[in-house]
Enzyme design. Sequence first.
Site, PDB file in Angstrom:
ATOM      1  N   ASN A  16       0.836  -1.214   0.000  1.00  0.00           N
ATOM      2  CA  ASN A  16       0.000   0.000   0.000  1.00  0.00           C
ATOM      3  C   ASN A  16       0.866   1.258   0.000  1.00  0.00           C
ATOM      4  O   ASN A  16       0.522   2.247  -0.638  1.00  0.00           O
ATOM      5  CB  ASN A  16      -0.964  -0.012   1.192  1.00  0.00           C
ATOM      6  CG  ASN A  16      -2.186  -0.857   0.901  1.00  0.00           C
ATOM      7  OD1 ASN A  16      -3.024  -0.479   0.092  1.00  0.00           O
ATOM      8  ND2 ASN A  16      -2.265  -2.022   1.523  1.00  0.00           N
ATOM      9  N   HIS A 111      -8.385  -0.825   5.432  1.00  0.00           N
ATOM     10  CA  HIS A 111      -8.748  -2.118   6.016  1.00  0.00           C
ATOM     11  C   HIS A 111      -9.268  -3.029   4.904  1.00  0.00           C
ATOM     12  O   HIS A 111     -10.081  -2.594   4.083  1.00  0.00           O
ATOM     13  CB  HIS A 111      -9.815  -1.920   7.106  1.00  0.00           C
ATOM     14  CG  HIS A 111     -10.186  -3.206   7.751  1.00  0.00           C
ATOM     15  ND1 HIS A 111      -9.380  -3.823   8.693  1.00  0.00           N
ATOM     16  CD2 HIS A 111     -11.247  -4.037   7.562  1.00  0.00           C
ATOM     17  CE1 HIS A 111      -9.934  -4.969   9.054  1.00  0.00           C
ATOM     18  NE2 HIS A 111     -11.063  -5.116   8.392  1.00  0.00           N
ATOM     19  N   ASP A 152     -11.175   0.401  13.774  1.00  0.00           N
ATOM     20  CA  ASP A 152     -11.913   0.343  12.499  1.00  0.00           C
ATOM     21  C   ASP A 152     -13.285   1.009  12.586  1.00  0.00           C
ATOM     22  O   ASP A 152     -14.175   0.724  11.773  1.00  0.00           O
ATOM     23  CB  ASP A 152     -12.060  -1.110  11.996  1.00  0.00           C
ATOM     24  CG  ASP A 152     -10.723  -1.755  11.687  1.00  0.00           C
ATOM     25  OD1 ASP A 152      -9.812  -1.049  11.219  1.00  0.00           O
ATOM     26  OD2 ASP A 152     -10.577  -2.964  11.924  1.00  0.00           O
TER      27      ASP A 152
END
Length: 201
Positions: A16, A111, A152
């Site tokens: 990422n 996520h 999250d």
Amino acid sequence: MSIARIAVLVSGGGTNLQALINAQEKGIIKSGKIELVISNKPDVFALERAQKANIKTAVVTKVNGNKEQFEQDIIDLLEKESIDIIVLAGFMVILSESFTKRYPKRIINVHPSLIPSFCGEGFYGLKVHEAALAYGVKVTGATVHFVNEIPDGGEIIMQKAVNILKNDTPETLQKRVMRLAEWQILPRAVEKVSADIISKK
Ligand code: GAR
């Protein structure tokens, strides 16, 4: 401010992070610049990717389980570099409330599921894809969200769905979710948040 100063926090391979570096080179990220990469683990490939792109790196580890000091060390580095946006890109540490409260709407996480499915404490990396396959969902994906004190649980910025295929294993699914969703939406979300921040200054 003409450009947002970005720090990326990593713990592993850094694909990422690479997507962010590539997006910066292509001009997809133009309102922000990656100034610092911090890893909580030494010798991870993400650090090599940063060094190859001439980005400053630092390793901050938890000594004797002291999380407060660990977070303070990170804050010191962020302040020294006048960082505006913190991107968690495969950073496998849950940050405390005192850390997240310091940077409201300034911390972004990626996520590998469609939140609120398969998320929260204990759901990270391959475990997320194992859980999605075990449940039997037909669609999964990735979410980019702001980070608050709930793991999250912060406001969603972008999501992208990915179909599950008949013969998927956690590994094949993880790779497809990265390629089709994470590496696409993380750079776009970082550009969006960077543009918002510089427009308000
Ligand atoms: C990515 O799939 C990322 O979404 C996930 O870990 C992987 C890191 O890969 N993060 C989490 O599960 C956070 N809860 P990378 O180091 O190659 O970017």
